[in-house]
Design a protein around this motif. Structure first.
Motif, PDB file in Angstrom:
ATOM      1  N   PRO A 144      -1.762  11.908  -0.144  1.00 15.55           N
ATOM      2  CA  PRO A 144      -3.216  11.790  -0.263  1.00 15.55           C
ATOM      3  C   PRO A 144      -3.656  10.457  -0.860  1.00 15.55           C
ATOM      4  N   ARG A 145      -2.902   9.998  -1.855  1.00 13.64           N
ATOM      5  CA  ARG A 145      -3.252   8.714  -2.460  1.00 13.64           C
ATOM      6  C   ARG A 145      -3.031   7.576  -1.475  1.00 13.64           C
ATOM      7  N   LEU A 146      -1.990   7.677  -0.653  1.00  7.81           N
ATOM      8  CA  LEU A 146      -1.739   6.672   0.374  1.00  7.81           C
ATOM      9  C   LEU A 146      -2.910   6.605   1.350  1.00  7.81           C
ATOM     10  N   LEU A 147      -3.447   7.765   1.701  1.00  5.84           N
ATOM     11  CA  LEU A 147      -4.598   7.808   2.601  1.00  5.84           C
ATOM     12  C   LEU A 147      -5.752   6.996   2.018  1.00  5.84           C
ATOM     13  N   GLY A 148      -6.036   7.210   0.741  1.00 12.26           N
ATOM     14  CA  GLY A 148      -7.118   6.486   0.090  1.00 12.26           C
ATOM     15  C   GLY A 148      -6.853   4.998  -0.004  1.00 12.26           C
TER      16      GLY A 148
ATOM     17  N   THR B  10       0.827  -1.209   0.000  1.00 11.06           N
ATOM     18  CA  THR B  10       0.000   0.000   0.000  1.00 11.06           C
ATOM     19  C   THR B  10       0.858   1.254   0.000  1.00 11.06           C
ATOM     20  N   LEU B  11       1.913   1.260   0.825  1.00  7.06           N
ATOM     21  CA  LEU B  11       2.790   2.427   0.898  1.00  7.06           C
ATOM     22  C   LEU B  11       3.598   2.603  -0.384  1.00  7.06           C
ATOM     23  N   ARG B  12       4.139   1.520  -0.897  1.00  5.15           N
ATOM     24  CA  ARG B  12       5.012   1.613  -2.072  1.00  5.15           C
ATOM     25  C   ARG B  12       4.236   2.042  -3.317  1.00  5.15           C
ATOM     26  N   VAL B  13       3.024   1.543  -3.493  1.00  8.45           N
ATOM     27  CA  VAL B  13       2.257   1.824  -4.702  1.00  8.45           C
ATOM     28  C   VAL B  13       1.639   3.218  -4.667  1.00  8.45           C
ATOM     29  N   ALA B  14       1.340   3.718  -3.460  1.00  7.86           N
ATOM     30  CA  ALA B  14       0.588   4.977  -3.350  1.00  7.86           C
ATOM     31  C   ALA B  14       1.291   6.145  -4.029  1.00  7.86           C
ATOM     32  N   GLY B  15       2.543   6.369  -3.705  1.00  4.20           N
ATOM     33  CA  GLY B  15       3.280   7.442  -4.361  1.00  4.20           C
ATOM     34  C   GLY B  15       3.167   8.783  -3.682  1.00  4.20           C
TER      35      GLY B  15
ATOM     36  N   TYR C 230     -12.936   9.240   3.605  1.00  2.00           N
ATOM     37  CA  TYR C 230     -11.789   9.737   2.856  1.00  2.00           C
ATOM     38  C   TYR C 230     -11.932  11.231   2.573  1.00  2.00           C
ATOM     39  N   ALA C 231     -13.129  11.647   2.141  1.00  2.00           N
ATOM     40  CA  ALA C 231     -13.348  13.056   1.807  1.00  2.00           C
ATOM     41  C   ALA C 231     -13.146  13.951   3.028  1.00  2.00           C
ATOM     42  N   LEU C 232     -13.650  13.523   4.193  1.00  8.19           N
ATOM     43  CA  LEU C 232     -13.523  14.338   5.399  1.00  8.19           C
ATOM     44  C   LEU C 232     -12.083  14.393   5.899  1.00  8.19           C
ATOM     45  N   LEU C 233     -11.386  13.270   5.869  1.00  6.49           N
ATOM     46  CA  LEU C 233      -9.989  13.280   6.301  1.00  6.49           C
ATOM     47  C   LEU C 233      -9.118  14.053   5.319  1.00  6.49           C
ATOM     48  N   ARG C 234      -9.397  13.905   4.043  1.00  9.73           N
ATOM     49  CA  ARG C 234      -8.628  14.642   3.034  1.00  9.73           C
ATOM     50  C   ARG C 234      -8.846  16.147   3.210  1.00  9.73           C
ATOM     51  N   LEU C 235     -10.087  16.543   3.489  1.00  9.96           N
ATOM     52  CA  LEU C 235     -10.393  17.959   3.702  1.00  9.96           C
ATOM     53  C   LEU C 235      -9.785  18.454   5.014  1.00  9.96           C
ATOM     54  N   GLY C 236      -9.954  17.688   6.080  1.00 11.99           N
ATOM     55  CA  GLY C 236      -9.479  18.121   7.391  1.00 11.99           C
ATOM     56  C   GLY C 236      -7.965  18.204   7.489  1.00 11.99           C
ATOM     57  N   PHE C 237      -7.270  17.350   6.756  1.00 10.43           N
ATOM     58  CA  PHE C 237      -5.802  17.333   6.799  1.00 10.43           C
ATOM     59  C   PHE C 237      -5.195  17.842   5.495  1.00 10.43           C
ATOM     60  N   ARG C 238      -5.937  18.677   4.766  1.00 11.73           N
ATOM     61  CA  ARG C 238      -5.484  19.096   3.431  1.00 11.73           C
ATOM     62  C   ARG C 238      -4.131  19.809   3.487  1.00 11.73           C
ATOM     63  N   GLN C 239      -3.929  20.673   4.484  1.00 15.31           N
ATOM     64  CA  GLN C 239      -2.657  21.393   4.568  1.00 15.31           C
ATOM     65  C   GLN C 239      -1.512  20.467   4.953  1.00 15.31           C
TER      66      GLN C 239
ATOM     67  N   ALA D 251       3.280  17.352   3.124  1.00 17.39           N
ATOM     68  CA  ALA D 251       4.017  16.123   3.419  1.00 17.39           C
ATOM     69  C   ALA D 251       4.622  15.526   2.150  1.00 17.39           C
ATOM     70  N   ARG D 252       5.714  14.824   2.336  1.00 21.04           N
ATOM     71  CA  ARG D 252       6.360  14.109   1.246  1.00 21.04           C
ATOM     72  C   ARG D 252       6.839  12.758   1.776  1.00 21.04           C
ATOM     73  N   ILE D 253       6.744  11.760   0.933  1.00 16.66           N
ATOM     74  CA  ILE D 253       7.288  10.455   1.316  1.00 16.66           C
ATOM     75  C   ILE D 253       8.790  10.528   1.099  1.00 16.66           C
ATOM     76  N   VAL D 254       9.525  10.713   2.197  1.00 17.37           N
ATOM     77  CA  VAL D 254      10.947  11.028   2.087  1.00 17.37           C
ATOM     78  C   VAL D 254      11.843   9.801   2.165  1.00 17.37           C
ATOM     79  N   ALA D 255      11.283   8.660   2.484  1.00 16.02           N
ATOM     80  CA  ALA D 255      12.118   7.455   2.593  1.00 16.02           C
ATOM     81  C   ALA D 255      11.400   6.275   1.966  1.00 16.02           C
ATOM     82  N   ASP D 256      12.177   5.398   1.389  1.00 11.59           N
ATOM     83  CA  ASP D 256      11.607   4.181   0.832  1.00 11.59           C
ATOM     84  C   ASP D 256      11.152   3.275   1.975  1.00 11.59           C
ATOM     85  N   PRO D 257      10.033   2.584   1.830  1.00 10.05           N
ATOM     86  CA  PRO D 257       9.553   1.734   2.921  1.00 10.05           C
ATOM     87  C   PRO D 257      10.459   0.553   3.231  1.00 10.05           C
ATOM     88  N   GLY D 258      11.483   0.339   2.431  1.00 12.26           N
ATOM     89  CA  GLY D 258      12.401  -0.760   2.728  1.00 12.26           C
ATOM     90  C   GLY D 258      12.153  -1.964   1.845  1.00 12.26           C
TER      91      GLY D 258
END
Length: 415
Positions: free
Chosen positions: A99-103, A91-96, A195-204, A209-216
């Protein structure tokens, strides 16, 4: 030994004590966890003469316990085979993107919770999700809420998705296929709203945020064991859809895996949540003691006028009543106490589905509303303290909107 009035008073007092011990935190003078508290209530019911030992044995719904055991065995083989590690990593590796990871996380948790018990899914996934989220430099809170809430929402659409649905399936006699078809739209809509509420509530937060490290490295996956477990799970669900006995179909699936997987069964049985099975068995006895007093029936007679006369009115009023009751008394005891009322409603099969919807979605209201919520939050304690309001400011709107949307869809499909 006791008069009937004294016996009724004892039953009510024992039920109240058991509920307080189960619902609250452990007390210093009586440091009991939930299963131990329920066992105390069971022993008091028999020891004081409220129930005879024979009545206590008959009160236990063994079908529900067998169903839980069967599904836990299948989940254990998936866990030991590395499936949950692989699912979280994938899930983490494919998301990219965050926001997509959240979904993807919401979808993964929701689907798995519909197929397996939601508490088990959270128990298996939570440590892995926390580990990969922290390692990737992402904020934990939105993903913790996503995992917990979607586990509750997704579990609503099958009779094996959560403990209260299992009890409803045994008490109501509803078909697995019909239940799933009627509640699947509500589950899908609930996941989308979440998803819509969490995406809206955590939009900033998510935007920055950036995925700064590979999950391993990809976790080790025992392909043979996981493949066998997934094939067995598919066979079990085929049996459910065909109308076979839920409990024994699930147990047969778990037993087939024990025979074919070639794994030390001691290791497998250690993965079973025996505490949950003990809790359920004891709760059946405690609630039976309360039911024998006639208090639940008297309560219903006082309240029945509030539910209305038509099926639609009863559905809406029951939904709000069940949502409140499951947060006050916890969903499983509430279903056990209020379930017998439903035969007096205008459309009992519909009301069972309404009760499943309301008691499940209401688990997202507060941090204490669901065991799944506590499992997820506790898994992240070393990295993040999630307060009551941290959760409730999203849990309250998610619960209200998903309950309204879900009930509208349920009435449209099944009403």
């Amino acid at each position: 030994m006791w008069t009937d009035l004294q016996r009724e008073g004892l039953a009510i007092a024992i039920f109240a004590l058991t509920y307080v011990l189960i619902s609250g935190r452990r007390l210093k003078i009586l440091p009991l966890n939930r299963p131990a508290a329920a066992l105390l209530g069971t022993v008091l019911m028999v020891g004081t003469g409220v129930l005879t030992p024979e009545q206590a044995y008959r009160a236990v719904d063994y079908d529900t316990l067998v169903l839980l055991l069967g599904m836990m065995l299948i989940a254990a083989y998936l866990h030991l085979g590395g499936f949950f590690d692989w699912a979280a990593h994938w899930t983490l590796r494919v998301a990219g993107t965050p926001p997509r990871l959240l979904g993807y996380l919401i979808l993964t948790s929701g689907v798995l919770s519909a197929l397996l018990v939601n508490d088990t899914v959270c128990l298996m996934l939570s440590p892995l999700v926390v580990r990969v989220i922290v390692r990737s430099g992402l904020p934990l809170l939105p993903y913790l809420l996503a995992l917990a809430m979607s586990a509750n929402l997704g579990s609503v659409c099958t009779l094996v998705g959560n403990p209260q649905n299992m009890i409803i399936g045994q008490l109501s006699g509803l078909s697995f296929r019909g239940f799933t078809l009627d509640l699947l739209p509500a589950a899908a809509a609930g996941l989308f709203i979440q998803y819509a509420l969490l995406r809206l509530g955590f939009r900033q937060v998510l935007a920055q945020a950036r995925i700064v490290a590979d999950p391993g490295d990809t976790p080790r996956l025992d392909r043979r064991q996981v493949g066998l477990a997934l094939l067995t799970l598919a066979g079990v669900f085929a049996g459910f859809l065909a109308g076979w006995d839920l409990a024994w179909t699930a147990l047969a699936g778990g037993t087939v895996l024990m025979v074919l997987a070639r794994r030390d069964t001691h290791e497998v049985l250690k993965q079973v949540d025996w505490h949950l099975l003990v809790l359920f068995a004891a709760l059946f006895v405690v609630v039976e003691g309360l039911n024998l007093t006639g208090l639940p029936g008297q309560l219903y007679e006082r309240l029945r006028g509030l539910f209305g006369e038509t099926a639609t009115a009863q559905a809406w009023n029951l939904a709000w009543f069940a949502a409140a009751g499951s947060n006050i008394f916890s969903n499983v005891p509430f279903v056990l106490v209020a379930g017998p009322w439903l035969e007096n409603f205008a459309h009992p099969p519909l009301m069972w589905k309404v009760m499943a919807l309301a008691t499940t979605f209401a688990g997202n209201l507060t941090l204490l509303g669901s065991v799944a919520n506590l499992i997820v939050v506790e898994s992240a304690r070393g990295h993040l303290e999630v307060g009551f309001w941290d959760y409730a400011r999203f849990g309250i709107p998610v619960t209200l909107l998903t309950l309204v949307a879900g009930l509208i869809l349920l009435l449209a499909v099944a009403g």
